[in-house]
Write a protein that holds these residues in place. Structure first.
Motif, mmCIF file in Angstrom:
data_model
loop_
_atom_site.group_PDB
_atom_site.id
_atom_site.type_symbol
_atom_site.label_atom_id
_atom_site.label_comp_id
_atom_site.label_asym_id
_atom_site.label_seq_id
_atom_site.Cartn_x
_atom_site.Cartn_y
_atom_site.Cartn_z
ATOM 1 N N ASN A 77 -2.516 -18.638 -16.843
ATOM 2 C CA ASN A 77 -3.405 -17.535 -17.202
ATOM 3 C C ASN A 77 -4.858 -17.974 -17.196
ATOM 4 N N ARG A 78 -5.099 -19.168 -17.729
ATOM 5 C CA ARG A 78 -6.490 -19.643 -17.753
ATOM 6 C C ARG A 78 -7.048 -19.792 -16.350
ATOM 7 N N ALA A 79 -6.246 -20.361 -15.461
ATOM 8 C CA ALA A 79 -6.712 -20.541 -14.090
ATOM 9 C C ALA A 79 -7.049 -19.197 -13.449
ATOM 10 N N ARG A 80 -6.217 -18.211 -13.717
ATOM 11 C CA ARG A 80 -6.465 -16.889 -13.138
ATOM 12 C C ARG A 80 -7.699 -16.238 -13.766
ATOM 13 N N ILE A 81 -7.816 -16.324 -15.095
ATOM 14 C CA ILE A 81 -8.936 -15.681 -15.784
ATOM 15 C C ILE A 81 -10.260 -16.254 -15.329
ATOM 16 N N HIS A 82 -10.349 -17.580 -15.239
ATOM 17 C CA HIS A 82 -11.620 -18.213 -14.899
ATOM 18 C C HIS A 82 -11.821 -18.403 -13.401
ATOM 19 N N GLY A 83 -10.717 -18.513 -12.662
ATOM 20 C CA GLY A 83 -10.837 -18.832 -11.244
ATOM 21 C C GLY A 83 -10.972 -17.635 -10.331
ATOM 22 N N THR A 84 -10.649 -16.439 -10.817
ATOM 23 C CA THR A 84 -10.749 -15.256 -9.966
ATOM 24 C C THR A 84 -12.210 -14.840 -9.846
ATOM 25 N N PRO A 85 -12.734 -14.763 -8.633
ATOM 26 C CA PRO A 85 -14.146 -14.372 -8.483
ATOM 27 C C PRO A 85 -14.343 -12.885 -8.752
ATOM 28 N N GLY A 86 -15.562 -12.531 -9.120
ATOM 29 C CA GLY A 86 -15.878 -11.128 -9.343
ATOM 30 C C GLY A 86 -16.744 -10.941 -10.566
ATOM 31 N N GLY B 103 -12.560 -12.652 -18.316
ATOM 32 C CA GLY B 103 -12.000 -12.320 -17.013
ATOM 33 C C GLY B 103 -12.876 -11.386 -16.208
ATOM 34 N N THR B 104 -12.419 -11.073 -15.009
ATOM 35 C CA THR B 104 -13.161 -10.146 -14.165
ATOM 36 C C THR B 104 -13.136 -8.749 -14.771
ATOM 37 N N ALA B 105 -14.086 -7.925 -14.366
ATOM 38 C CA ALA B 105 -14.150 -6.554 -14.873
ATOM 39 C C ALA B 105 -12.886 -5.788 -14.517
ATOM 40 N N ASP B 106 -12.372 -5.999 -13.314
ATOM 41 C CA ASP B 106 -11.135 -5.308 -12.917
ATOM 42 C C ASP B 106 -9.966 -5.734 -13.795
ATOM 43 N N SER B 107 -9.855 -7.047 -14.056
ATOM 44 C CA SER B 107 -8.763 -7.540 -14.893
ATOM 45 C C SER B 107 -8.875 -7.014 -16.316
ATOM 46 N N ALA B 108 -10.105 -6.975 -16.838
ATOM 47 C CA ALA B 108 -10.311 -6.472 -18.187
ATOM 48 C C ALA B 108 -9.917 -5.000 -18.283
ATOM 49 N N GLN B 109 -10.318 -4.214 -17.280
ATOM 50 C CA GLN B 109 -9.974 -2.793 -17.288
ATOM 51 C C GLN B 109 -8.463 -2.593 -17.195
ATOM 52 N N PRO C 98 6.524 -13.359 -33.936
ATOM 53 C CA PRO C 98 5.094 -13.427 -34.277
ATOM 54 C C PRO C 98 4.282 -14.234 -33.288
ATOM 55 N N TRP C 99 4.866 -15.313 -32.751
ATOM 56 C CA TRP C 99 4.099 -16.127 -31.809
ATOM 57 C C TRP C 99 3.909 -15.388 -30.495
ATOM 58 N N GLY C 100 4.911 -14.625 -30.087
ATOM 59 C CA GLY C 100 4.753 -13.844 -28.867
ATOM 60 C C GLY C 100 3.641 -12.818 -29.007
ATOM 61 N N ARG C 101 3.570 -12.188 -30.189
ATOM 62 C CA ARG C 101 2.499 -11.215 -30.411
ATOM 63 C C ARG C 101 1.142 -11.905 -30.413
ATOM 64 N N LEU C 102 1.053 -13.073 -31.041
ATOM 65 C CA LEU C 102 -0.206 -13.816 -31.040
ATOM 66 C C LEU C 102 -0.614 -14.185 -29.624
ATOM 67 N N GLN C 103 0.350 -14.630 -28.828
ATOM 68 C CA GLN C 103 0.038 -15.036 -27.460
ATOM 69 C C GLN C 103 -0.429 -13.863 -26.615
ATOM 70 N N ARG C 104 0.185 -12.707 -26.801
ATOM 71 C CA ARG C 104 -0.256 -11.529 -26.054
ATOM 72 C C ARG C 104 -1.657 -11.107 -26.480
ATOM 73 N N THR C 105 -1.924 -11.188 -27.783
ATOM 74 C CA THR C 105 -3.244 -10.814 -28.274
ATOM 75 C C THR C 105 -4.308 -11.788 -27.776
ATOM 76 N N SER C 106 -4.007 -13.088 -27.827
ATOM 77 C CA SER C 106 -4.989 -14.075 -27.382
ATOM 78 C C SER C 106 -5.265 -13.939 -25.893
ATOM 79 N N THR C 107 -4.231 -13.630 -25.117
ATOM 80 C CA THR C 107 -4.434 -13.436 -23.681
ATOM 81 C C THR C 107 -5.290 -12.201 -23.419
ATOM 82 N N PHE C 108 -5.044 -11.127 -24.171
ATOM 83 C CA PHE C 108 -5.866 -9.923 -24.023
ATOM 84 C C PHE C 108 -7.331 -10.230 -24.339
ATOM 85 N N LEU C 109 -7.568 -10.936 -25.435
ATOM 86 C CA LEU C 109 -8.948 -11.296 -25.784
ATOM 87 C C LEU C 109 -9.582 -12.155 -24.701
ATOM 88 N N ALA C 110 -8.809 -13.090 -24.151
ATOM 89 C CA ALA C 110 -9.350 -13.960 -23.115
ATOM 90 C C ALA C 110 -9.694 -13.172 -21.860
#
Length: 300
Positions: free
Chosen positions: A36-45, A112-118, A95-107
């Protein structure tokens, strides 16, 4: 946070730091964290927020551990929001799954790119649309209700900002605090919150406007017990988690702590709770800093 370029230290402290950081990262980001980190930071845009925006500074600091816990406690005081979470989120079972989903959403929305955020916001809205029911008292609720969405947003924004200002490595200036509230408003609008606050004064006024709707239901008190007294953490982590939990309570507005029946002693708070919170937050920050393979979650 990323590890500085060049050779990395290999001494015992560095190895301890890496092991602790990897463990924390795995808990917060989940098994797909590196991908996920690679995709969030590595995707151009284009991004919603540039590197100089306060939202990146707040969401990238270890103070988010305390802010996140405090936000959950505060959010639980809205009976309809609490009923929806209790019946539909599965946070007790996973609970950990919910935390992980929330942290990924925040990240994604922060870095992330505007398209990914939307797209991330659209997915959350689709989930909210399906979440509806009736409380034990017979009151209907719907997670897409703008009023409930607004409360969740206000509680998160206030808690994250309060935590950063108290425990963050570089507290924001007054102007940047307002800018942080404005940054989070962009995400709130994408989630369906009408006219979210864009500065601290508006944020405080909106929080006050909800006071008549807030109270500690049995579900809210059960959630507080689960988060504070029976957390799903390994035995070795109980003491540092307990420090974070005590500071999450300390961070709450006094009326919210009183409503939940959570004790707060000013002398103990000032002499022990807050200083220990600063120490544990610093250790988390130290541990999470080295590795480039980690997702920029609430602790990066």
């Amino acid at each position: 946070m990323t590890r500085p370029t060049g050779p990395q230290p290999t001494g015992p402290h560095a190895r301890l730091r890496e092991r602790l950081g990897d463990s924390l990262f795995a808990r917060v980001a989940g098994p797909d964290g590196p991908e996920n980190r690679a995709r969030i930071h590595g995707t151009p845009g284009p991004r919603w927020f540039g590197p100089d925006r306060p939202v990146r500074r707040v969401h990238g600091d270890a103070s988010m551990f305390i802010g996140g816990l405090s936000a959950l406690l505060l959010q639980s005081l809205h009976p309809l929001a609490m009923a929806a979470v209790s019946a539909h989120s599965g946070f007790r079972g996973d609970p950990w799954g919910r935390l992980q989903r929330t942290s990924t959403f925040l990240a994604v929305t922060t870095y992330g790119t505007a398209d990914s955020a939307q797209e991330a916001c659209a997915r959350v809205r689709a989930v909210h649309e399906r979440v509806r029911g009736v409380t034990g008292e017979g009151t209907p609720y719907h997670a897409s209700d703008p009023r409930l969405l607004g409360w969740v947003h206000l509680a998160e924004t206030d808690s994250f900002l309060r935590a950063h200002q108290r425990y963050g490595v570089r507290p924001l200036s007054d102007g940047d605090c307002d800018a942080y509230v404005a940054d989070t408003a962009r995400v709130a609008v994408a989630l369906g919150v009408p006219d979210p606050p864009t500065n601290r004064a508006e944020l405080a006024a909106r929080l006050t406007a909800y006071r008549g709707e807030l109270r500690a239901t049995p579900e809210a008190r059960a959630t507080a017990r689960f988060l504070l007294l029976d957390p799903p953490v390994p035995l070795v982590a109980r003491v540092p988690y307990g420090v974070l939990a005590a500071n999450a309570v300390s961070l709450l507005p006094s009326w919210a702590a009183a409503e939940l029946g959570l004790p707060r002693l000013p002398l103990v708070d000032g002499l022990f709770v807050r200083p220990l919170g600063g120490v544990v937050t610093s250790v988390v920050r130290w541990a999470m800093a080295p590795s480039r393979s980690r997702l920029p979650s609430p602790v990066e």
